[in-house]
Design a protein around this motif. Structure first.
Motif, short mmCIF file in Angstrom:
data_model
loop_
_atom_site.label_atom_id
_atom_site.label_comp_id
_atom_site.label_asym_id
_atom_site.label_seq_id
_atom_site.Cartn_x
_atom_site.Cartn_y
_atom_site.Cartn_z
N UNK A 61 0.83 -1.21 0.00
CA UNK A 61 0.00 0.00 0.00
C UNK A 61 0.86 1.26 0.00
N UNK A 62 1.93 1.25 0.81
CA UNK A 62 2.81 2.42 0.87
C UNK A 62 3.46 2.70 -0.48
N UNK A 63 4.06 1.65 -1.07
CA UNK A 63 4.79 1.84 -2.34
C UNK A 63 3.85 1.90 -3.54
N UNK A 64 2.71 1.22 -3.43
CA UNK A 64 1.81 1.13 -4.56
C UNK A 64 0.73 2.21 -4.60
N UNK A 65 0.45 2.85 -3.47
CA UNK A 65 -0.61 3.87 -3.42
C UNK A 65 -0.08 5.21 -2.93
N UNK A 66 0.53 5.20 -1.74
CA UNK A 66 0.96 6.47 -1.13
C UNK A 66 2.08 7.12 -1.92
N UNK A 67 3.09 6.33 -2.31
CA UNK A 67 4.20 6.89 -3.09
C UNK A 67 3.75 7.46 -4.43
N UNK A 68 2.96 6.73 -5.24
CA UNK A 68 2.47 7.32 -6.48
C UNK A 68 1.67 8.61 -6.28
N UNK A 69 0.85 8.64 -5.24
CA UNK A 69 0.06 9.83 -4.97
C UNK A 69 0.96 11.03 -4.70
N UNK A 70 1.91 10.86 -3.78
CA UNK A 70 2.80 11.96 -3.43
C UNK A 70 3.70 12.37 -4.58
N UNK A 71 4.29 11.39 -5.27
CA UNK A 71 5.21 11.71 -6.36
C UNK A 71 4.50 12.38 -7.53
N UNK B 128 1.97 0.90 -12.26
CA UNK B 128 3.41 0.70 -12.44
C UNK B 128 4.08 0.17 -11.17
N UNK B 129 3.65 0.68 -9.99
CA UNK B 129 4.32 0.35 -8.72
C UNK B 129 3.72 -0.82 -7.96
N UNK B 130 2.42 -1.03 -8.11
CA UNK B 130 1.70 -1.94 -7.22
C UNK B 130 2.28 -3.36 -7.12
N UNK B 131 2.75 -3.96 -8.21
CA UNK B 131 3.28 -5.33 -8.08
C UNK B 131 4.69 -5.39 -7.48
N UNK B 132 5.35 -4.27 -7.27
CA UNK B 132 6.77 -4.26 -6.93
C UNK B 132 7.10 -5.04 -5.66
N UNK B 133 6.43 -4.71 -4.57
CA UNK B 133 6.74 -5.38 -3.29
C UNK B 133 6.44 -6.87 -3.35
N UNK B 134 5.24 -7.31 -3.77
CA UNK B 134 4.98 -8.75 -3.85
C UNK B 134 6.00 -9.49 -4.71
N UNK B 135 6.40 -8.89 -5.84
CA UNK B 135 7.37 -9.54 -6.72
C UNK B 135 8.73 -9.66 -6.04
N UNK B 136 9.18 -8.60 -5.39
CA UNK B 136 10.49 -8.63 -4.72
C UNK B 136 10.47 -9.61 -3.54
N UNK B 137 9.41 -9.63 -2.78
CA UNK B 137 9.33 -10.57 -1.65
C UNK B 137 9.30 -12.01 -2.14
N UNK B 138 8.52 -12.27 -3.19
CA UNK B 138 8.44 -13.62 -3.76
C UNK B 138 9.79 -14.08 -4.31
N UNK B 139 10.57 -13.11 -4.82
CA UNK B 139 11.88 -13.43 -5.38
C UNK B 139 12.97 -13.48 -4.31
#
Length: 247
Positions: A155-165, A233-244
């Motif tokens: 949520x932080x990287x996929x929602x909050x960061x895109x909103x602020x940036x 663009x951002x939402x899958x980032x954390x799940x993908x990195x954790x899975x990897x």
């Protein structure tokens, strides 16, 4: 959301966000260099300054990762808030405007294309530089503490960061630079955005994100389309990195 009102006139570079430079004597109707410079200074202090202090606290890796995952959004939202309060004090002037459902669907499609291009850009960067160091591994650590931490980090990287940036880099930076034409507005704001991520493996991904979001913002006249592109663009980032196992 409703369509962008018809009174948003287009100037020579054909963008709905164009409007007269002065809505009242000595009061600009859109952000300028003052908002860009002050916003970047605030971003440096809140984002990089506080971030470096947090590094010294010896926090638990998951807690530290979660804080950092949220901090980009906090820093850019703060920079945006300061920029808004400087002179104009109108969210509409920063692209915070209603947008049609058609544009929201377009934004989702652009976000999906940009996500694919991001992977290709990163692979190209690795081939050219040989640098495979994942500077965002700390974000994966924030999401690796269980289901709750995974959800929060996403949520932080996929929602909050895109909103602020997007509010800052498109609503302020791109918006201000678009007065010099579409090329300067889109490419110039992208360069600033990418450089703020550092010269590392994230740089090519930031270039792709910056170009996609700035162009969608320019054409739609609303920052919400850029936010949607960035979320996809951002939402899958954390799940993908954790899975990897990158955390």
């Amino acid at each position: 959301m409703s369509k962008v009102p018809s009174n948003y006139s287009q100037q020579s570079w054909k963008s709905p966000i164009a409007s007269s430079e002065q809505s009242a004597p000595n009061k600009p109707s859109r952000p300028g260099w003052l908002e860009i410079i002050v916003g970047l200074v605030v971003l440096a202090i809140v984002g990089f300054g506080v971030g470096s202090l947090l590094r010294r606290l010896g926090l638990d890796p998951v807690v530290y990762g979660l804080i950092l995952t949220s901090w980009t959004g906090v820093a850019t939202l703060t920079a945006f808030a300061v920029a808004v309060r400087l002179r104009i004090r109108s969210l509409n002037a920063f692209g915070v405007r209603p947008v049609s459902k058609r544009w929201l669907l377009i934004a989702i499609g652009v976000g999906l294309v940009a996500f694919v291009l991001k992977g290709l850009a990163v692979l190209g960067w690795i081939q050219i530089t040989g640098n495979t160091n994942n500077v965002q591994g700390v974000y994966a650590e924030g999401g690796s503490g269980g289901v709750l931490s995974l959800v929060l980090a996403t949520l932080f990287l996929g929602i909050v960061t895109p909103l602020g940036e997007e509010l800052f880099f498109r609503g302020v930076v791109a918006n201000a630079l678009l007065r010099y034409g579409s090329f300067i507005g889109v490419v110039g704001s992208t360069v600033i955005f990418a450089l703020c991520h550092g010269i590392n493996i994230v740089f090519p991904a930031a270039v792709v994100a910056g170009l996609a979001t700035a162009e969608v913002f320019r054409r739609s006249g609303s920052v919400w389309t850029a936010v949607i592109v960035h979320v996809v663009f951002n939402l899958p980032t954390i799940p993908v990195m954790v899975a990897a196992g990158m955390g």
